[in-house]
Motif scaffolding. Structure first.
Motif, PDB file in Angstrom:
ATOM      1  N   LEU A 114       0.848  -1.205   0.000  1.00 28.03           N
ATOM      2  CA  LEU A 114       0.000   0.000   0.000  1.00 28.03           C
ATOM      3  C   LEU A 114       0.876   1.246   0.000  1.00 28.03           C
ATOM      4  O   LEU A 114       0.793   2.085   0.889  1.00 28.03           O
ATOM      5  CB  LEU A 114      -0.917  -0.029   1.229  1.00 28.03           C
ATOM      6  CG  LEU A 114      -1.765  -1.303   1.387  1.00 28.03           C
ATOM      7  CD1 LEU A 114      -2.414  -1.360   2.761  1.00 28.03           C
ATOM      8  CD2 LEU A 114      -2.815  -1.390   0.283  1.00 28.03           C
ATOM      9  N   ALA A 142       2.933   4.421  -2.544  1.00 29.69           N
ATOM     10  CA  ALA A 142       2.473   5.577  -3.324  1.00 29.69           C
ATOM     11  C   ALA A 142       1.430   5.154  -4.355  1.00 29.69           C
ATOM     12  O   ALA A 142       0.434   5.852  -4.565  1.00 29.69           O
ATOM     13  CB  ALA A 142       3.665   6.239  -4.007  1.00 29.69           C
ATOM     14  N   ALA A 160       3.825  -1.152   6.567  1.00 34.41           N
ATOM     15  CA  ALA A 160       3.635   0.177   7.167  1.00 34.41           C
ATOM     16  C   ALA A 160       2.242   0.290   7.789  1.00 34.41           C
ATOM     17  O   ALA A 160       1.238   0.330   7.057  1.00 34.41           O
ATOM     18  CB  ALA A 160       3.818   1.253   6.103  1.00 34.41           C
ATOM     19  N   VAL A 174       7.100 -12.069  -0.670  1.00 36.66           N
ATOM     20  CA  VAL A 174       5.667 -11.955  -0.341  1.00 36.66           C
ATOM     21  C   VAL A 174       4.876 -13.133  -0.923  1.00 36.66           C
ATOM     22  O   VAL A 174       3.937 -13.631  -0.303  1.00 36.66           O
ATOM     23  CB  VAL A 174       5.112 -10.591  -0.829  1.00 36.66           C
ATOM     24  CG1 VAL A 174       3.589 -10.581  -0.877  1.00 36.66           C
ATOM     25  CG2 VAL A 174       5.624  -9.464   0.058  1.00 36.66           C
TER      26      VAL A 174
HETATM   27  P1  NAD Z   1       6.427   2.489  -2.648  1.00 47.84           P
HETATM   28  O1  NAD Z   1       7.826   2.254  -2.224  1.00 47.84           O
HETATM   29  O2  NAD Z   1       5.770   3.816  -2.424  1.00 47.84           O
HETATM   30  O3  NAD Z   1       5.454   1.392  -1.990  1.00 47.84           O
HETATM   31  C1  NAD Z   1       5.807   0.071  -1.766  1.00 47.84           C
HETATM   32  C2  NAD Z   1       4.982  -0.438  -0.590  1.00 47.84           C
HETATM   33  O4  NAD Z   1       5.323  -1.808  -0.392  1.00 47.84           O
HETATM   34  C3  NAD Z   1       5.279   0.303   0.730  1.00 47.84           C
HETATM   35  O5  NAD Z   1       4.064   0.691   1.334  1.00 47.84           O
HETATM   36  C4  NAD Z   1       6.014  -0.732   1.566  1.00 47.84           C
HETATM   37  O6  NAD Z   1       5.769  -0.632   2.954  1.00 47.84           O
HETATM   38  C5  NAD Z   1       5.417  -2.020   1.003  1.00 47.84           C
HETATM   39  N1  NAD Z   1       6.250  -3.185   1.256  1.00 47.84           N
HETATM   40  C6  NAD Z   1       7.585  -3.311   1.109  1.00 47.84           C
HETATM   41  N2  NAD Z   1       7.976  -4.554   1.451  1.00 47.84           N
HETATM   42  C7  NAD Z   1       6.850  -5.213   1.815  1.00 47.84           C
HETATM   43  C8  NAD Z   1       6.598  -6.527   2.275  1.00 47.84           C
HETATM   44  N3  NAD Z   1       7.580  -7.431   2.417  1.00 47.84           N
HETATM   45  N4  NAD Z   1       5.326  -6.863   2.572  1.00 47.84           N
HETATM   46  C9  NAD Z   1       4.314  -5.966   2.429  1.00 47.84           C
HETATM   47  N5  NAD Z   1       4.491  -4.703   2.005  1.00 47.84           N
HETATM   48  C10 NAD Z   1       5.750  -4.341   1.704  1.00 47.84           C
HETATM   49  O7  NAD Z   1       6.390   2.110  -4.205  1.00 47.84           O
HETATM   50  P2  NAD Z   1       5.319   2.584  -5.297  1.00 47.84           P
HETATM   51  O8  NAD Z   1       5.749   3.877  -5.892  1.00 47.84           O
HETATM   52  O9  NAD Z   1       3.950   2.427  -4.744  1.00 47.84           O
HETATM   53  O10 NAD Z   1       5.591   1.470  -6.422  1.00 47.84           O
HETATM   54  C11 NAD Z   1       5.095   0.154  -6.308  1.00 47.84           C
HETATM   55  C12 NAD Z   1       5.410  -0.569  -7.622  1.00 47.84           C
HETATM   56  O11 NAD Z   1       4.751   0.110  -8.698  1.00 47.84           O
HETATM   57  C13 NAD Z   1       6.904  -0.592  -7.956  1.00 47.84           C
HETATM   58  O12 NAD Z   1       7.234  -1.822  -8.544  1.00 47.84           O
HETATM   59  C14 NAD Z   1       7.053   0.560  -8.929  1.00 47.84           C
HETATM   60  O13 NAD Z   1       8.176   0.396  -9.791  1.00 47.84           O
HETATM   61  C15 NAD Z   1       5.727   0.501  -9.662  1.00 47.84           C
HETATM   62  N6  NAD Z   1       5.276   1.772 -10.250  1.00 47.84           N
HETATM   63  C16 NAD Z   1       5.389   2.958  -9.564  1.00 47.84           C
HETATM   64  C17 NAD Z   1       4.921   4.125 -10.153  1.00 47.84           C
HETATM   65  C18 NAD Z   1       4.998   5.467  -9.446  1.00 47.84           C
HETATM   66  O14 NAD Z   1       4.763   6.494 -10.092  1.00 47.84           O
HETATM   67  N7  NAD Z   1       5.309   5.501  -8.150  1.00 47.84           N
HETATM   68  C19 NAD Z   1       4.328   4.096 -11.424  1.00 47.84           C
HETATM   69  C20 NAD Z   1       4.209   2.881 -12.067  1.00 47.84           C
HETATM   70  C21 NAD Z   1       4.681   1.726 -11.484  1.00 47.84           C
END
Ligand code: NAD
Length: 308
Positions: free
Chosen positions: A10, A12, A34, A75
């Motif tokens: 959960l 960004a 988190a 996971v």
């Molecule tokens: P982020 O780092 O904001 O969120 C990742 C979440 O995963 C965090 O809340 C973290 O606590 C959780 N997490 C980490 N390890 C964990 C575990 N073992 N168990 C449960 N939860 C866990 O990342 P994001 O920006 O949300 O990106 C997520 C995915 O989407 C990535 O692969 C990213 O490359 C992709 N993505 C991001 C964007 C963007 O604009 N941010 C756009 C497209 C794709």
């Protein structure tokens, strides 16, 4: 009867996507490391799980939005991972950006337990996730895709089935390779522009209707660079990771990636400077320091004149 959904990761992206699933009325289990993120979803009616296995138990579809392949592997296959709580006929949909090779491994492990697997990486950023307008590129069995299209339509608007399992990841990594190169180009160009005496707003207006424009330019210049506001958005750590996946896949396939490797060093430098958690547009700030200028709205340079 409406399907029961689990959402793990959960961040960004995951937070707004899961919120859209909750708001659409689905019975939703959530898990993240988190607590604040979990609490936000619980306030929308979701059930907080103690582990991926507990979130997955009894769910029809498990959605994942996690930082990288190693975390997805933990996971999915860990001691209290999704597969420990899953049942035959369940579907896992990985929305994370990972490599095709990793996804094929996960899909094979899931298949051994009678669980289906789709890679469904997304594009459109945090704003697209919040608005439910993401582009989703899906790889996997066509029948599994058809069975999951309804839930994908809750989080995205442009949904493409692009091939077998791993094909969505391949498409996403080449998309993000282009984003990374474009962003690095925007940062260099605008820094040079200010040094050459141009007004940042004039560059925005004129390049915005000229051949140099790109998504990186249109999304990042007005909303991040000109405002000097670099909270992600799309973090440098993630952009670096995506370019690493592109170079890794290209090496496996014997394809040279000249520009990708050079542009990736820009993100490597940014990470080494402590900017990893900032938005990708923050690479501009490194070049600004070297050039002794700032690309900001408040730094008008030589203001252009609009005619016609
Ligand atoms: P982020 O780092 O904001 O969120 C990742 C979440 O995963 C965090 O809340 C973290 O606590 C959780 N997490 C980490 N390890 C964990 C575990 N073992 N168990 C449960 N939860 C866990 O990342 P994001 O920006 O949300 O990106 C997520 C995915 O989407 C990535 O692969 C990213 O490359 C992709 N993505 C991001 C964007 C963007 O604009 N941010 C756009 C497209 C794709």
């Amino acid at each position: 009867m409406s399907k029961k959904i689990a959402f793990i990761g959960l961040g960004a992206m995951g937070r707004p996507m899961a919120a859209n699933v909750a708001k659409a009325g689905y019975d939703l289990n959530v898990f993240d490391l988190a607590p604040a993120a979990v609490a936000e979803l619980a306030a929308l009616g979701a059930t907080a799980a103690d582990s991926p296995a507990q979130a997955a138990a009894g769910s029809d579809i498990v959605l994942l939005s996690l930082p990288n392949a190693a975390i997805v592997a933990g996971v999915v296959t860990g001691e209290n991972g999704v597969l420990a709580g899953s049942h035959s006929g369940q579907m896992i949909i990985d929305l994370s950006s990972v490599t095709p090779e990793h996804t094929r491994k996960m899909a094979a492990l899931a298949r051994d337990k009678g669980v289906g697997y789709l890679d469904a990486p997304v594009s459109g950023g945090v704003a697209g996730a919040a608005a439910g307008t993401l582009t989703i590129m899906v790889g996997g069995d066509p029948a599994a895709f058809a069975a999951c299209e309804t839930i994908l339509q809750v989080i995205g608007k442009k949904i493409y089935h692009v091939g077998a399992v791993g094909a969505g990841d391949a498409l996403k990594l080449i998309n993000n390779l282009m984003l990374g190169i474009n962003m690095a180009g925007v940062a260099e160009a605008l820094t040079l522009g200010v040094k050459a005496g141009l007004d940042p707003k004039t560059m925005l207006d004129v390049i915005g209707v000229s051949s140099g424009r790109s998504y990186a330019f249109e999304a990042k210049v007005p909303n991040f660079i000109l405002k000097g506001s670099f909270a992600p958005g799309f973090a440098i750590d993630l952009q670096y990771k995506d370019m690493e996946m592109a170079t890794q896949t290209a090496k496996e396939l014997g394809v040279p990636l000249l520009l990708t490797n050079v542009a990736q060093q820009m993100y490597e430098t940014a990470k080494a400077s402590g900017l990893g958690r900032q938005d990708i547009s923050a690479v501009t700030t490194m070049l600004e320091k070297l050039a002794g200028v700032e690309v900001r709205e408040s730094n008008p340079g030589v203001r252009g004149e609009r005619r016609g």
